[in-house]
Design a protein around this motif. Sequence first.
Motif, mmCIF file in Angstrom:
data_model
loop_
_atom_site.group_PDB
_atom_site.id
_atom_site.type_symbol
_atom_site.label_atom_id
_atom_site.label_comp_id
_atom_site.label_asym_id
_atom_site.label_seq_id
_atom_site.Cartn_x
_atom_site.Cartn_y
_atom_site.Cartn_z
ATOM 1 N N GLU A 198 0.836 -1.305 0.202
ATOM 2 C CA GLU A 198 -0.113 0.077 -0.095
ATOM 3 C C GLU A 198 0.939 1.291 0.049
ATOM 4 N N ILE A 199 2.265 1.224 0.240
ATOM 5 C CA ILE A 199 3.005 2.422 0.237
ATOM 6 C C ILE A 199 2.945 3.200 -1.004
ATOM 7 N N THR A 200 2.961 4.529 -0.774
ATOM 8 C CA THR A 200 2.904 5.615 -1.986
ATOM 9 C C THR A 200 4.341 6.425 -1.924
ATOM 10 N N HIS A 201 5.081 6.382 -1.035
ATOM 11 C CA HIS A 201 6.235 7.071 -0.762
ATOM 12 C C HIS A 201 7.514 6.164 -0.273
ATOM 13 N N HIS A 202 8.519 6.527 -0.595
ATOM 14 C CA HIS A 202 9.767 5.619 -0.256
ATOM 15 C C HIS A 202 10.032 5.739 1.128
ATOM 16 N N SER A 203 9.982 6.704 1.783
ATOM 17 C CA SER A 203 10.183 6.928 3.089
ATOM 18 C C SER A 203 9.290 6.138 4.021
ATOM 19 N N LYS A 204 8.197 5.481 3.493
ATOM 20 C CA LYS A 204 7.337 4.926 4.259
ATOM 21 C C LYS A 204 7.635 3.226 4.132
ATOM 22 N N LEU A 205 8.580 2.864 3.055
ATOM 23 C CA LEU A 205 8.631 1.474 2.845
ATOM 24 C C LEU A 205 9.302 1.185 4.322
ATOM 25 N N ARG A 206 8.886 -0.385 4.704
ATOM 26 C CA ARG A 206 9.127 -0.736 5.962
ATOM 27 C C ARG A 206 10.123 -2.360 5.374
ATOM 28 N N PHE A 207 11.082 -2.533 5.910
ATOM 29 C CA PHE A 207 11.683 -3.891 5.583
ATOM 30 C C PHE A 207 11.720 -4.793 6.858
ATOM 31 N N ILE A 208 10.676 -5.057 7.302
ATOM 32 C CA ILE A 208 10.600 -5.928 8.637
ATOM 33 C C ILE A 208 9.289 -6.983 7.928
ATOM 34 N N ASP A 209 9.323 -7.956 9.168
ATOM 35 C CA ASP A 209 8.261 -8.993 8.918
ATOM 36 C C ASP A 209 8.286 -9.712 7.695
ATOM 37 N N TYR A 210 9.700 -10.002 7.055
ATOM 38 C CA TYR A 210 9.687 -10.623 6.187
ATOM 39 C C TYR A 210 9.613 -12.294 6.600
ATOM 40 N N SER A 211 8.815 -13.195 5.672
ATOM 41 C CA SER A 211 8.865 -14.666 6.154
ATOM 42 C C SER A 211 9.259 -15.250 5.069
ATOM 43 N N THR A 212 10.130 -16.381 5.066
ATOM 44 C CA THR A 212 10.468 -17.169 4.063
ATOM 45 C C THR A 212 9.137 -17.864 3.373
ATOM 46 N N PRO A 213 9.164 -18.067 2.086
ATOM 47 C CA PRO A 213 8.016 -18.479 1.509
ATOM 48 C C PRO A 213 7.897 -19.918 1.816
ATOM 49 N N LEU A 214 6.744 -20.328 2.281
ATOM 50 C CA LEU A 214 6.297 -21.826 2.548
ATOM 51 C C LEU A 214 6.023 -22.575 1.637
ATOM 52 N N GLY A 215 6.273 -23.988 1.429
ATOM 53 C CA GLY A 215 5.788 -24.868 0.751
ATOM 54 C C GLY A 215 6.585 -25.010 -0.781
ATOM 55 N N CYS A 216 7.807 -24.366 -0.649
ATOM 56 C CA CYS A 216 8.886 -24.483 -1.458
ATOM 57 C C CYS A 216 9.998 -25.308 -1.277
ATOM 58 N N SER A 217 10.786 -25.275 -2.269
ATOM 59 C CA SER A 217 11.910 -26.246 -1.956
ATOM 60 C C SER A 217 12.834 -25.380 -1.069
ATOM 61 N N ARG A 218 13.744 -26.178 -0.357
ATOM 62 C CA ARG A 218 14.741 -25.605 0.589
ATOM 63 C C ARG A 218 15.897 -24.610 -0.216
ATOM 64 N N GLU A 219 16.041 -24.904 -1.410
ATOM 65 C CA GLU A 219 17.050 -24.184 -2.242
ATOM 66 C C GLU A 219 16.407 -22.698 -2.635
ATOM 67 N N PHE A 220 14.934 -22.907 -3.185
ATOM 68 C CA PHE A 220 14.438 -21.664 -3.411
ATOM 69 C C PHE A 220 14.330 -20.623 -2.048
ATOM 70 N N ALA A 221 13.730 -21.256 -1.172
ATOM 71 C CA ALA A 221 13.940 -20.459 0.426
ATOM 72 C C ALA A 221 14.794 -19.963 0.877
ATOM 73 N N ASN A 222 16.137 -20.590 0.609
ATOM 74 C CA ASN A 222 17.283 -20.191 0.832
ATOM 75 C C ASN A 222 17.818 -18.970 -0.081
ATOM 76 N N LEU A 223 17.651 -19.216 -1.458
ATOM 77 C CA LEU A 223 17.862 -17.835 -2.318
ATOM 78 C C LEU A 223 17.212 -16.736 -1.842
ATOM 79 N N MET A 224 15.869 -17.039 -1.644
ATOM 80 C CA MET A 224 15.044 -15.633 -1.394
ATOM 81 C C MET A 224 15.595 -15.131 0.103
ATOM 82 N N ASP A 225 15.893 -16.030 0.972
ATOM 83 C CA ASP A 225 16.431 -15.357 2.228
ATOM 84 C C ASP A 225 17.514 -14.596 1.973
ATOM 85 N N ARG A 226 18.506 -15.029 1.065
ATOM 86 C CA ARG A 226 19.840 -14.367 0.781
ATOM 87 C C ARG A 226 19.683 -13.106 0.088
ATOM 88 N N MET A 227 18.755 -13.138 -0.898
ATOM 89 C CA MET A 227 18.408 -12.055 -1.906
ATOM 90 C C MET A 227 17.830 -11.052 -1.272
#
Length: 436
Positions: free
Chosen positions: A331-360
């Motif tokens: 819902e964010i409309t301005h860069h100062s409002k972006l929040r980089f919290i509450d990330y959760s690793t995708p569920l139901g995917c392979s371990r490799e993909f989950a790890n790639l997402m965590d790293r990227m």
Amino acid sequence: MGNVSTRKRPTQEAIKDFGEECEGQPKRKRMRIENIDEDENEYSKVHIKSRLQQLKKCRPHLNLLRSTKKHLPQELNPRPPLPRFIVDDYEDVVEKETPRDSVIPWFELLFLPEFPTRSVINERSFILERQLGRGSFGVVYCASAIHDNERKFAIKMQEKREIISKRAVLQVKREASIQRLLPAHPFVARTYSTWQTRTHLYSLLQYPPGSIGDLFTVWRQRGSLSEAAIRLIGAELASAIDFLHRNDVIYRDVKLENVVLDQSGHVLLIDFGLAKKLKNGVNTSTICGTLQYMSPDVSSGHPYSHYVDWWSLGVLLHILLTGIYPYPNSEITHHSKLRFIDYSTPLGCSREFANLMDRMLAVSTAHRLCSFTVLHAHSFFRSINFAKLENREYDPISEIGNAAEYDMCRNDTELDDNLFRENYDFDRFDYFNDRF
Ligand SMILES: Nc1ncnc2c1ncn2[C@@H]1O[C@H](COP(=O)(O)OP(=O)(O)OP(=O)(O)O)[C@@H](O)[C@H]1O
């Protein structure tokens, strides 16, 4: 004074007589007088001779043409043939642009030299077939060359008035020059030619044969992609991004809408509107991009470098599998409002993909995957041979056609609305200060 001129103009009678002879012919023709008395004939000869001399003085090439013509065999026509459509001769076309004698209007000068005014390749060389999409300043069409309707191109037609009013002159010029100077790469759209008319700018772009649309459209039509498809698309995009970085270009706008697919599902990265020439290791700090794909480094206003493109690629891959943004910023409309919290690793995917997402998508750059070397070696891409990939030896379309195994519920309405929003930031138009 009465004797000064011995050569008389034709008498009225002579003209009248001649006129009667040539009844029915247009008046101008009738005035080419030859059958009047000798003095008058002499007058017209001298008159014509002096006119020819004048012409020769101001157009010396006429003499040259006449003298070469004598030596030319009959079948060699000195008239140049109709321009043949050769897309790879862009450099030549620009080189051959001759200086104009007249003053160039400011609205043409403004876009030179990136958009030449007299290009051999121009809008008359094509037939526009259908609209492919809309950009900020105009429309993109699918077109075929008049002399070869088998070959398709994309023609971006941008309105000068819009560009000037949005203060984006330097932006479009940079986009054109960056894309034109890049060498060829299988997954980066080429710009073959650019030119301008009084009102519009034109870019002739590579069109992926039999295109099935941009990645956003494909994703919307087919839903989440399988990991196998994401692996191929991700690897092709990674190869494109690495190519840009190796050519000292930071792209800054990786997103679904900027990737078009050909009939085999191979990617083509388009839209260099936010790209910038930047040597490897050098920083920049302009806040720009599409908000939901923007890395914490860009949105914070701190100096950043090429590695921010890997973050945006992470967001894109995350969406392709899960259908949601990795961080709750939809819902964010301005860069100062972006929040980089509450990330959760995708569920139901392979371990490799989950790890790639965590790293990227790690907020801290110390933990983040920030280079092609690391991505290339990551276990998710272990099965990919990048040399084969760049030879287009894989077949992504067969994987794109396969249903995704990923079954996490997703909120379609929320995602669709938000992905449609173009979230460019205001700094995008700061080119005049050259901060870009
Ligand atoms: N080379 C291409 N091949 C196929 N489709 C294309 C091509 N270039 C652009 N398009 C289509 O046209 C749309 C708009 O193009 P593009 O994003 O390059 O325009 P723009 O003016 O740079 O837009 P923006 O406002 O995003 O900067 C794209 O989303 C895509 O669907």
